[in-house]
Design a protein around this motif. Sequence first.
Motif, PDB file in Angstrom:
ATOM      1  N   GLN A   1       0.848  -1.187   0.000  1.00  0.00           N
ATOM      2  CA  GLN A   1       0.000   0.000   0.000  1.00  0.00           C
ATOM      3  C   GLN A   1       0.889   1.244   0.000  1.00  0.00           C
ATOM      4  O   GLN A   1       1.867   1.318   0.738  1.00  0.00           O
ATOM      5  CB  GLN A   1      -0.895   0.009   1.238  1.00  0.00           C
ATOM      6  CG  GLN A   1      -1.943   1.084   1.239  1.00  0.00           C
ATOM      7  CD  GLN A   1      -3.154   0.720   0.388  1.00  0.00           C
ATOM      8  OE1 GLN A   1      -3.250  -0.407  -0.102  1.00  0.00           O
ATOM      9  NE2 GLN A   1      -4.042   1.662   0.184  1.00  0.00           N
ATOM     10  N   GLN A   3       0.544   5.566  -0.007  1.00  0.00           N
ATOM     11  CA  GLN A   3      -0.267   6.778   0.087  1.00  0.00           C
ATOM     12  C   GLN A   3       0.511   7.921  -0.551  1.00  0.00           C
ATOM     13  O   GLN A   3       1.705   8.083  -0.298  1.00  0.00           O
ATOM     14  CB  GLN A   3      -0.584   7.126   1.543  1.00  0.00           C
ATOM     15  CG  GLN A   3      -1.481   6.120   2.239  1.00  0.00           C
ATOM     16  CD  GLN A   3      -0.736   4.903   2.740  1.00  0.00           C
ATOM     17  OE1 GLN A   3       0.352   5.017   3.271  1.00  0.00           O
ATOM     18  NE2 GLN A   3      -1.327   3.718   2.558  1.00  0.00           N
ATOM     19  N   GLY A  26       4.588   4.610   2.969  1.00  0.00           N
ATOM     20  CA  GLY A  26       4.374   3.195   2.748  1.00  0.00           C
ATOM     21  C   GLY A  26       5.669   2.536   2.333  1.00  0.00           C
ATOM     22  O   GLY A  26       6.736   3.129   2.368  1.00  0.00           O
ATOM     23  N   TYR A 113      -1.918   3.377  -7.532  1.00  0.00           N
ATOM     24  CA  TYR A 113      -2.263   4.295  -6.456  1.00  0.00           C
ATOM     25  C   TYR A 113      -2.254   5.727  -6.983  1.00  0.00           C
ATOM     26  O   TYR A 113      -1.449   6.068  -7.864  1.00  0.00           O
ATOM     27  CB  TYR A 113      -1.260   4.180  -5.302  1.00  0.00           C
ATOM     28  CG  TYR A 113      -1.151   2.778  -4.738  1.00  0.00           C
ATOM     29  CD1 TYR A 113      -0.086   1.965  -5.096  1.00  0.00           C
ATOM     30  CD2 TYR A 113      -2.115   2.280  -3.874  1.00  0.00           C
ATOM     31  CE1 TYR A 113       0.024   0.672  -4.607  1.00  0.00           C
ATOM     32  CE2 TYR A 113      -2.019   0.996  -3.381  1.00  0.00           C
ATOM     33  CZ  TYR A 113      -0.948   0.200  -3.749  1.00  0.00           C
ATOM     34  OH  TYR A 113      -0.863  -1.076  -3.260  1.00  0.00           O
TER      35      TYR A 113
END
Length: 124
Positions: A1, A3, A26, A113
């Motif tokens: 993940q 961000q 992350g 992302y």
Amino acid sequence: QVQLVESGGGLVQAGGSLRLACAASGRSFSSYAMGWFRQAPGKEREFVAAISRNSGTISYADSVKGRFTISRDNAKNTVYLQMNSLKPEETAVYYCGARAGGIVTRNLVAYDYWGQGTQVTVSS
């Protein structure tokens, strides 16, 4: 993940410059290719620039070549977009994206992302 948080947007006159930053949190930022895209009101999100994980491959949209520069600092988990000679038609929300695997692409659906975006307004 991962961000992503963009910053550096604002209001600038035509011909002016801005430097956008995208900070990542992350794991393993250096394993991601990073891209900048923009979306003007009523238009689709479009590719601006992308950089591979080790900065060895860089790609620009034809419309920004020679005026914009993408770079990254893996030690700071940050990717930058230096924008010079800005034009009013480049008013948009600018987004950064991260793509696992590190290969540069202009295809926005390949990015895993996204940040929330930063507004850039260029006045005439």
